[in-house]
Design a protein around this motif. Structure first.
Motif, PDB file in Angstrom:
ATOM      1  N   ILE A   5       0.838  -1.203   0.000  1.00 44.62           N
ATOM      2  CA  ILE A   5       0.000   0.000   0.000  1.00 44.62           C
ATOM      3  C   ILE A   5       0.867   1.244   0.000  1.00 44.62           C
ATOM      4  O   ILE A   5       2.047   1.203   0.364  1.00 44.62           O
ATOM      5  CB  ILE A   5      -0.971   0.049   1.206  1.00 44.62           C
ATOM      6  N   THR A   6       0.272   2.344  -0.430  1.00 42.10           N
ATOM      7  CA  THR A   6       0.927   3.638  -0.327  1.00 42.10           C
ATOM      8  C   THR A   6      -0.129   4.672   0.019  1.00 42.10           C
ATOM      9  O   THR A   6      -1.334   4.397  -0.034  1.00 42.10           O
ATOM     10  CB  THR A   6       1.714   3.986  -1.605  1.00 42.10           C
ATOM     11  N   VAL A   7       0.344   5.852   0.415  1.00 36.93           N
ATOM     12  CA  VAL A   7      -0.540   6.912   0.903  1.00 36.93           C
ATOM     13  C   VAL A   7      -0.114   8.200   0.217  1.00 36.93           C
ATOM     14  O   VAL A   7       1.080   8.464   0.113  1.00 36.93           O
ATOM     15  CB  VAL A   7      -0.361   7.107   2.431  1.00 36.93           C
ATOM     16  N   GLY A   8      -1.074   9.020  -0.215  1.00 40.53           N
ATOM     17  CA  GLY A   8      -0.663  10.340  -0.697  1.00 40.53           C
ATOM     18  C   GLY A   8      -1.435  10.879  -1.865  1.00 40.53           C
ATOM     19  O   GLY A   8      -2.565  10.459  -2.114  1.00 40.53           O
ATOM     20  N   GLU A   9      -0.772  11.783  -2.587  1.00 48.04           N
ATOM     21  CA  GLU A   9      -1.485  12.612  -3.545  1.00 48.04           C
ATOM     22  C   GLU A   9      -1.821  11.904  -4.852  1.00 48.04           C
ATOM     23  O   GLU A   9      -1.001  11.218  -5.441  1.00 48.04           O
ATOM     24  CB  GLU A   9      -0.694  13.901  -3.832  1.00 48.04           C
ATOM     25  N   ALA A 112      -8.471  18.030  -2.897  1.00 46.89           N
ATOM     26  CA  ALA A 112      -8.839  16.780  -2.213  1.00 46.89           C
ATOM     27  C   ALA A 112      -7.589  16.008  -1.782  1.00 46.89           C
ATOM     28  O   ALA A 112      -7.610  15.297  -0.771  1.00 46.89           O
ATOM     29  CB  ALA A 112      -9.700  15.923  -3.145  1.00 46.89           C
ATOM     30  N   ALA A 113      -6.493  16.163  -2.534  1.00 48.15           N
ATOM     31  CA  ALA A 113      -5.253  15.456  -2.179  1.00 48.15           C
ATOM     32  C   ALA A 113      -4.697  15.923  -0.839  1.00 48.15           C
ATOM     33  O   ALA A 113      -4.007  15.179  -0.153  1.00 48.15           O
ATOM     34  CB  ALA A 113      -4.207  15.654  -3.277  1.00 48.15           C
ATOM     35  N   GLY A 114      -5.021  17.166  -0.453  1.00 50.60           N
ATOM     36  CA  GLY A 114      -4.548  17.696   0.819  1.00 50.60           C
ATOM     37  C   GLY A 114      -5.381  17.240   2.004  1.00 50.60           C
ATOM     38  O   GLY A 114      -5.050  17.536   3.153  1.00 50.60           O
ATOM     39  N   GLN A 115      -6.477  16.518   1.736  1.00 50.79           N
ATOM     40  CA  GLN A 115      -7.420  16.136   2.801  1.00 50.79           C
ATOM     41  C   GLN A 115      -7.242  14.687   3.251  1.00 50.79           C
ATOM     42  O   GLN A 115      -8.102  14.152   3.957  1.00 50.79           O
ATOM     43  CB  GLN A 115      -8.879  16.331   2.331  1.00 50.79           C
ATOM     44  N   ALA A 138       4.342  12.779  -0.224  1.00 49.56           N
ATOM     45  CA  ALA A 138       3.155  12.619   0.626  1.00 49.56           C
ATOM     46  C   ALA A 138       3.420  13.092   2.048  1.00 49.56           C
ATOM     47  O   ALA A 138       2.500  13.512   2.760  1.00 49.56           O
ATOM     48  CB  ALA A 138       2.710  11.162   0.625  1.00 49.56           C
ATOM     49  N   LEU A 139       4.691  13.046   2.480  1.00 53.66           N
ATOM     50  CA  LEU A 139       5.019  13.495   3.841  1.00 53.66           C
ATOM     51  C   LEU A 139       4.849  15.001   3.995  1.00 53.66           C
ATOM     52  O   LEU A 139       4.858  15.521   5.111  1.00 53.66           O
ATOM     53  CB  LEU A 139       6.449  13.088   4.204  1.00 53.66           C
ATOM     54  N   THR A 140       4.688  15.723   2.893  1.00 55.32           N
ATOM     55  CA  THR A 140       4.461  17.165   2.982  1.00 55.32           C
ATOM     56  C   THR A 140       2.985  17.487   3.215  1.00 55.32           C
ATOM     57  O   THR A 140       2.630  18.639   3.423  1.00 55.32           O
ATOM     58  CB  THR A 140       4.946  17.890   1.703  1.00 55.32           C
ATOM     59  N   ILE A 141       2.108  16.480   3.176  1.00 58.00           N
ATOM     60  CA  ILE A 141       0.678  16.681   3.441  1.00 58.00           C
ATOM     61  C   ILE A 141       0.420  16.263   4.898  1.00 58.00           C
ATOM     62  O   ILE A 141       0.549  15.076   5.218  1.00 58.00           O
ATOM     63  CB  ILE A 141      -0.183  15.810   2.495  1.00 58.00           C
ATOM     64  N   PRO A 142       0.079  17.210   5.783  1.00 56.15           N
ATOM     65  CA  PRO A 142      -0.011  16.860   7.217  1.00 56.15           C
ATOM     66  C   PRO A 142      -0.919  15.667   7.501  1.00 56.15           C
ATOM     67  O   PRO A 142      -0.550  14.784   8.287  1.00 56.15           O
ATOM     68  CB  PRO A 142      -0.533  18.156   7.842  1.00 56.15           C
ATOM     69  N   GLY A 143      -2.090  15.586   6.886  1.00 54.05           N
ATOM     70  CA  GLY A 143      -3.006  14.464   7.138  1.00 54.05           C
ATOM     71  C   GLY A 143      -2.410  13.147   6.663  1.00 54.05           C
ATOM     72  O   GLY A 143      -2.481  12.118   7.356  1.00 54.05           O
ATOM     73  N   ALA A 144      -1.789  13.166   5.497  1.00 50.10           N
ATOM     74  CA  ALA A 144      -1.183  11.959   4.937  1.00 50.10           C
ATOM     75  C   ALA A 144      -0.034  11.480   5.812  1.00 50.10           C
ATOM     76  O   ALA A 144       0.162  10.280   6.024  1.00 50.10           O
ATOM     77  CB  ALA A 144      -0.678  12.236   3.520  1.00 50.10           C
ATOM     78  N   GLY A 177       7.472  19.568   9.719  1.00 53.09           N
ATOM     79  CA  GLY A 177       6.826  18.271   9.922  1.00 53.09           C
ATOM     80  C   GLY A 177       7.237  17.247   8.881  1.00 53.09           C
ATOM     81  O   GLY A 177       7.414  16.058   9.190  1.00 53.09           O
ATOM     82  N   ALA A 178       7.414  17.692   7.639  1.00 51.34           N
ATOM     83  CA  ALA A 178       7.775  16.762   6.567  1.00 51.34           C
ATOM     84  C   ALA A 178       9.146  16.139   6.848  1.00 51.34           C
ATOM     85  O   ALA A 178       9.326  14.930   6.746  1.00 51.34           O
ATOM     86  CB  ALA A 178       7.770  17.471   5.222  1.00 51.34           C
ATOM     87  N   LEU A 179      10.121  16.991   7.224  1.00 53.66           N
ATOM     88  CA  LEU A 179      11.469  16.469   7.466  1.00 53.66           C
ATOM     89  C   LEU A 179      11.517  15.597   8.719  1.00 53.66           C
ATOM     90  O   LEU A 179      12.189  14.563   8.731  1.00 53.66           O
ATOM     91  CB  LEU A 179      12.469  17.623   7.578  1.00 53.66           C
ATOM     92  N   ASP A 180      10.776  15.998   9.757  1.00 51.81           N
ATOM     93  CA  ASP A 180      10.747  15.191  10.984  1.00 51.81           C
ATOM     94  C   ASP A 180      10.181  13.800  10.693  1.00 51.81           C
ATOM     95  O   ASP A 180      10.746  12.785  11.104  1.00 51.81           O
ATOM     96  CB  ASP A 180       9.873  15.859  12.058  1.00 51.81           C
ATOM     97  N   SER A 181       9.063  13.747   9.980  1.00 55.37           N
ATOM     98  CA  SER A 181       8.455  12.442   9.699  1.00 55.37           C
ATOM     99  C   SER A 181       9.317  11.654   8.712  1.00 55.37           C
ATOM    100  O   SER A 181       9.415  10.436   8.802  1.00 55.37           O
ATOM    101  CB  SER A 181       7.018  12.602   9.190  1.00 55.37           C
TER     102      SER A 181
END
Ligand code: ADP
Length: 315
Positions: A5-9, A112-115, A138-144, A177-181
């Protein structure tokens, strides 16, 4: 163990068909094409016969349907793609510079990709997954980001594995947040798929051998370095380095090559292929992808890769 699986835009991509110097001058455009790095990746997994699913969001519009229809047709589990009535499908414009570099204008955060978030369908997909592929974009999208960290933890707890494609585009880096995650995922990833300078950034070292050694020591099992038209290299803990030259093709559109490459490598490895064979198939998937206009138009089946490998000379 379960699907990849993957998550993101998920995005539509519209690209300049001529080389230019700025977006403000009118130019010929091509598209809309289905796109988004995680979407391209997961489509390539499914086309090769791998079980595949994506957690994402699209609008209730034609751009969303273009993407979901393609993914479903190619065999991706689309049950965790949320359809948002109040947000449009995300988009990306791509421009090519005379020196071959690309510039992107993304519309992700206000689409919608940001949600992306942990819906019940998303949680159900995570709980049956065997592998999570993390895309830096995808790590740049806080919800993702939250869904990704949950997926990494859940899948690893049940014995699954994790891969990471750094792919951190400067246009998308808006907060820490993106770099931390990114560093959190990097610390537990089994497979890293950097291209170019991403290896140095991930390792904090400016020398290839030192960067690879540091990352392997830190616990990453395999590093596959993408080198564009120069092919790719494999580095594994306790294993000999493998270099694979690129196939000779006419490049029409480089977007999506790295995503197809990563998906092919991972799918071959999950099917039990040795690193050298997986690397060869990944090079073929990247090379086939660049011969077609549109990021997801050049995805390959395993049979297409086999034929391509047999028929195409290498540099
Ligand atoms: P990314 O898209 O992540 O920056 P690359 O541009 O390095 O990744 O492309 C990924 C892979 O696709 C390369 O390692 C190579 O195998 C293949 N590839 C990319 N561009 C070409 C090309 N012009 N000719 C042949 N193969 C290519």
């Amino acid at each position: 163990l379960g699907p990849t699986i993957t998550v993101g835009e998920i995005l539509v991509e519209i690209m300049a068909t001529t080389v230019g110097t700025g977006f403000i001058e009118p130019q010929s455009l091509a598209g809309p094409y289905p796109s988004g790095a995680p979407a391209i990746f997961i489509d390539q997994v499914a086309r090769m016969g791998g079980a595949a699913g994506i957690i994402a969001g699209v609008g209730d519009d034609d751009f969303g349907r273009l993407n979901v229809d393609r993914l479903r047709h190619d065999g991706v589990d689309v049950s965790a793609i949320a359809i948002h009535e109040d947000w449009p499908t995300g988009s990306a414009f791509v421009r090519y510079r005379p020196n071959g570099a690309r510039d992107f204008v993304f519309n992700i955060a206000r689409s919608a990709a940001g949600q992306v978030g942990l819906t019940s369908a998303a949680e159900a997909l995570v709980r049956r997954a065997g592998h999570v592929h993390v895309m830096g974009t995808a790590l740049t999208i806080p919800g993702a980001r939250k869904v990704i960290l949950f997926a990494v933890e859940t899948v690893q707890a049940r014995g699954g594995s994790v891969s990471l494609d750094p792919n951190l585009r400067k246009e998308l880096l808006t907060d820490d947040g993106a770099l931390d995650s990114f560093n959190q995922v990097l610390a537990t990833a089994d497979l890293l798929l950097p291209s170019g300078d991403e290896l140095f950034t991930a390792a904090g070292r400016a020398d290839e051998a030192a960067a690879v050694a540091k990352l392997l020591e830190s616990g990453i099992g395999e590093i596959v370095l993408k080198r564009g038209e120069h092919g790719a290299s494999f580095f594994g803990r306790g294993l000999p380095r493998i270099d694979c030259p690129a196939f000779t093709v006419d490049e029409v559109d480089p977007t999506g090559a790295g995503d197809c490459f990563g998906a092919a490598y991972l799918t071959c490895r999950r099917k039990g292929m040795a690193p050298d064979a997986a690397l060869l198939h990944a090079n073929a998937a990247g090379a086939r992808n660049v011969t077609r206009l549109g990021p997801m138009e050049g995805v390959s089946t395993l049979a297409e890769l086999t034929t391509f490998i047999a028929e195409t000379p290498r540099r």
